[in-house]
Structure formats: structure tokens, C-alpha cells
Design a protein around this motif. Structure first.
Motif: not given
Length: 446
Positions: A85-91, A70-78
Motif C-alpha cells: 500500500n505504498t507508491n513505488e516505481i515499478q511495472t 474483461a481487461s488486462n493492463s500493464w502500468n509502468s512508473g510510480l
């Protein structure tokens, strides 16, 4: 070879005072206590437990493994928006969960042969425990007989000193009556003083021997440790009437060092088979179950519930995996060669163990024969010295012998009695050692 040790329960179970001063340990109790408490035996028992675990490890190779993740992660940026289904700057936050299992179907029979090897190693550990237990039991017998020897020597010295004191009193009477000169008593007083010294030394030897045995047993109350020193007779000497070749055949069948060496040969042969398994392809089956969810909150779009995402994103994969060894830096070939060398070494060790046993048994047999003759000779010497002492005593009482001649006759008798004790217990131990090599009980006859 099994030790036929008679297990005797302690007189008062659960009462610590039963080990007190009134407690006298029999040989069987000493052996039993030593086997239960000796550190070397306990270490061998741990080795057997480790071998049992190794066998379970080998059995586990036949069972599919099962692992969860099991894993839980946060991604910030593009990052990619999984909804548009588009690239966005977000968290973004996401979690994934998986369940996987695999099973080796074929690997050159290495799992099967590893299980066979684990069983052989377990048997070897059992034999090692028995061999160590036998050695500890024999050490207990040796220490026990040393205490008996020291105690008998003390009894002899005290008995002879009593005679000396009686003779000293009688001589003083003769001196007072004018029958003997005053200087006559000096030799007897010197003999009395020397015997008093020997009594002190004998008592000290007994205490040292008792402490040595108590330490072997891991019994720490040295002051209150003592043994039962009566009721021990000679073991049966019929073993000396057997041909040496027959004793050797029996010893090779019964001795655990031979069985351990034989097991090591079998283990080395199994290692060769396991090493050759590296030449074969390996086939395994696998099954994977995984799912994921994303914690996105997009305006105007309804957020998909957590468990709904998990259910919608379930993925399953399964199949077979085949590995074919082509070149591995000669590791498989060298592993086989090393295993063959170990087999040769194990075979040499087995041959050497048999030679050592033959040499040891031959020496034990001849020692037992020699100690038997020495004991019989010591009996004759003791009887002769007793007659000589009696004759010297009669001559001394009537004034024919002087105190020096009488003291020499008494000293020769003392030495004969001491030598008889030494010969007696040496003979007993040599017989027990010979029986020990042939799988018989090492406890003294009673």
C-alpha cells in the motif's frame, strides 16, 4: 382483401425442360410465379421481415440485459503497490472481470407502447405486402389479356388473308377466261400485301407482349415463353348489377390501401403516447459482479494464486436507479407536438385515400358499364359487316361489284372483327378491375 389465386403445380416438378417450348402458361400459373419471383414483391417481403425483427426488438426491452467485461493492463512508473500500500516505481500487471445486468422497471410505459407500435407496424407491413401482391396480380392479368388480344388479332388477319388469297386465285382464273380485265387483280394484290404486313406487325406485337409479361414474372427464357390462349371466357357480370354504394362499402372494407392508411393513423396515435412517456420518471434495477487480480512478484512474499485472487476480490453491487426529467431543452414537449402533427397528417391521408378509392371505383364502374355497351355494339357491327361482306362477295363473284367495292366491304369487316376483339378484352379487363376492387379473384374465368 385476399387474392383467391389458384395455385397450380407445374406439370413436371424439378425438370427445367417443363418450361420449354411445349410449356404454355395459364393465367393462374403466371400470377403464382410472379408473386413468388417479382422483385417488388420480394422487397415487400423484406419489409415484413424487418417489421418482425422490430417486434422482437420491442419484446427484448422487457428482458434484463446481461453484459460481461474483461481487461488486462500493464502500468509502468510510480504506481501503488497493492501489497504494501505504498507508491513505488515499478511495472505492474492486473486484470479485472465483470458481469452486469439491468432492467427497466418503469419509463412511462414507453416499452409497453413501443411493443404495441411494433405490432401495428407489423400488421401495416403485412397489408403493404398484400397490396403490392394485388397490384402485381392485376398487372399480370392486364399483360395476359394484351397477349390474348394480339393473338386473336393475328388469327383474324391470317384468316382474312386466306380469304384474300382465295379471292386472288379466283380472280386470276376470271382474268385468264377473259371475264375480268387484268387490272382487276391489282387491288386484291394490294390488299394481300397489306395483310401480309399486318401479319408481321401482329406477330411482333405478340412477341413484345410476351416479353413484357415474362419480365414481369422475371422469367428470362423469352424465346420459350408462351401462354395458354384458349379456355378463357367472360367473368360473371353480376357485379355490374350491384348498387355503386354497395360496391364502395365493400371496397372500403377490403382494399389494402385503406387498411394501410388506418394502420398509419393507429401508429401515429401510439407515437403520441410514446412521446408523452418522456414526461414520466424512469426507474431501473441493476446488478454488478466484478473481481480482479494483480500479477505481483514480491521477494520474500508468497505470490497469491490467480484464482485465489479472483475469489478474494469478488464484489457485488445492486440497487435501483431513478431518473426524473426536469428540463431537457423542450425535446419531450416538441416530440409530442411533432407526433400530433403526424397524427393529423395520417388522418388527412386516410380521408384522401378514401376519396381516391371512391373516385377510382366510380370510374372503374362506369368504365365497365361503358365497355359492356361497347362490346355489345361491336357484336352488332360485326354481324352487320359480315352480312354486308357476304352480299358484296356474291355480287363480286357474279361480276356486279368491282374489286375496289369488294375490298372496301372486306376492309370494313376486318375493322369490325378487330374492334370486336379489342372491345371483348377491354370488357373482360374492366370487369376484372371492378372485381379486384371488391376482393374477388383476378384470375380469368375458365
Amino acid at each position: 382483401m385476399k387474392i383467391k389465386v389458384i395455385v397450380l403445380f407445374l406439370c413436371m416438378l424439378g425438370v427445367s425442360e417443363s418450361y420449354g417450348q411445349s410449356k404454355k402458361w395459364t393465367l393462374e400459373e403466371c400470377i403464382t410465379y410472379a408473386l413468388e419471383n417479382n422483385i417488388t414483391v420480394k422487397q415487400a417481403e423484406l419489409g415484413l421481415q424487418s417489421a418482425e425483427i422490430g417486434k422482437k426488438d420491442a419484446l427484448g426491452a422487457f428482458i434484463p440485459n446481461l453484459n460481461a467485461s474483461a481487461s488486462n493492463s500493464w502500468n509502468s512508473g510510480l504506481t501503488r503497490n497493492v501489497v504494501t500500500n505504498t507508491n513505488e516505481i515499478q511495472t505492474t500487471r492486473g486484470s479485472s472481470y465483470g458481469l452486469s445486468s439491468s432492467l427497466t422497471l418503469y419509463n412511462g410505459l414507453r416499452n409497453f407502447r413501443s411493443l404495441q407500435r411494433a405490432k401495428l407496424a407489423n400488421i401495416a407491413s403485412f397489408f403493404s405486402l398484400k397490396r403490392i401482391s394485388n397490384d402485381i396480380a392485376l398487372n399480370v392479368v392486364n399483360n395476359f389479356l394484351q397477349i390474348l388480344t394480339a393473338k386473336e388479332n393475328l388469327k383474324i388477319t391470317e384468316s382474312q388473308n386466306l380469304v384474300t388469297k382465295q379471292q386472288l386465285a379466283r380472280t386470276n382464273i376470271f382474268i385468264e377466261e377473259g371475264v375480268l380485265p387484268v387490272g382487276t387483280v391489282l387491288d386484291i394484290k394490294a390488299a394481300d400485301a397489306d395483310e401480309q404486313r399486318r401479319i408481321v406487325v401482329a406477330k411482333n406485337n405478340i412477341q413484345i407482349a410476351l416479353i413484357s409479361l415474362a419480365q414481369l414474372l422475371r422469367f428470362e427464357d423469352y424465346d420459350n415463353f408462351d401462354i395458354q390462349d384458349e379456355g378463357y371466357d367472360f367473368p360473371n357480370d353480376k357485379i355490374l348489377q350491384q348498387p355503386l354504394s354497395q360496391l364502395l362499402d365493400t371496397a372500403q372494407d377490403e382494399r389494402f390501401e385503406i387498411k394501410i392508411a388506418e394502420q398509419n393513423v393507429l401508429l401515429a396515435k401510439k407515437d403520441i403516447q410514446i412521446a408523452k412517456g418522456q414526461y414520466h420518471p424512469s426507474l431501473s434495477g441493476f446488478f454488478n459482479l466484478n473481481t480482479s487480480e494483480f500479477g505481483l512478484r514480491i521477494p520474500g512474499i508468497e505470490t497469491i494464486p490467480f484464482f485465489t485472487q479472483l475469489n478474494d476480490n469478488i464484489g457485488v453491487s445492486y440497487g435501483l436507479s431513478l431518473g426524473v426529467p426536469i428540463f431537457n431543452g423542450f425535446s419531450a414537449r416538441n416530440s409530442v407536438k411533432r407526433s400530433k402533427i403526424n397524427l393529423q397528417r395520417s388522418e388527412y391521408e386516410l380521408d384522401q385515400t378514401k376519396l381516391n378509392l371512391e373516385s377510382t371505383l366510380y370510374r372503374a364502374y362506369m368504365d365497365a358499364k361503358g365497355s359492356q355497351k361497347a362490346y355489345e355494339a361491336a357484336i352488332l357491327v360485326k354481324e352487320a359487316q359480315q352480312l354486308a361482306y357476304g352480299f358484296a362477295l356474291e355480287r363480286y363473284n357474279v361480276g356486279v361489284n368491282n374489286s375496289f367495292d369488294f375490298g372496301q366491304a372486306k376492309l370494313r369487316l376486318d375493322n369490325a372483327l378487330s374492334q370486336l376483339v379489342q372491345a371483348k378484352y377491354d370488357y373482360i379487363f374492366k370487369l376484372k378491375l371492378l372485381e379486384f376492387f371488391n376482393g374477388l379473384s383476378v384470375s380469368a374465368s375458365k
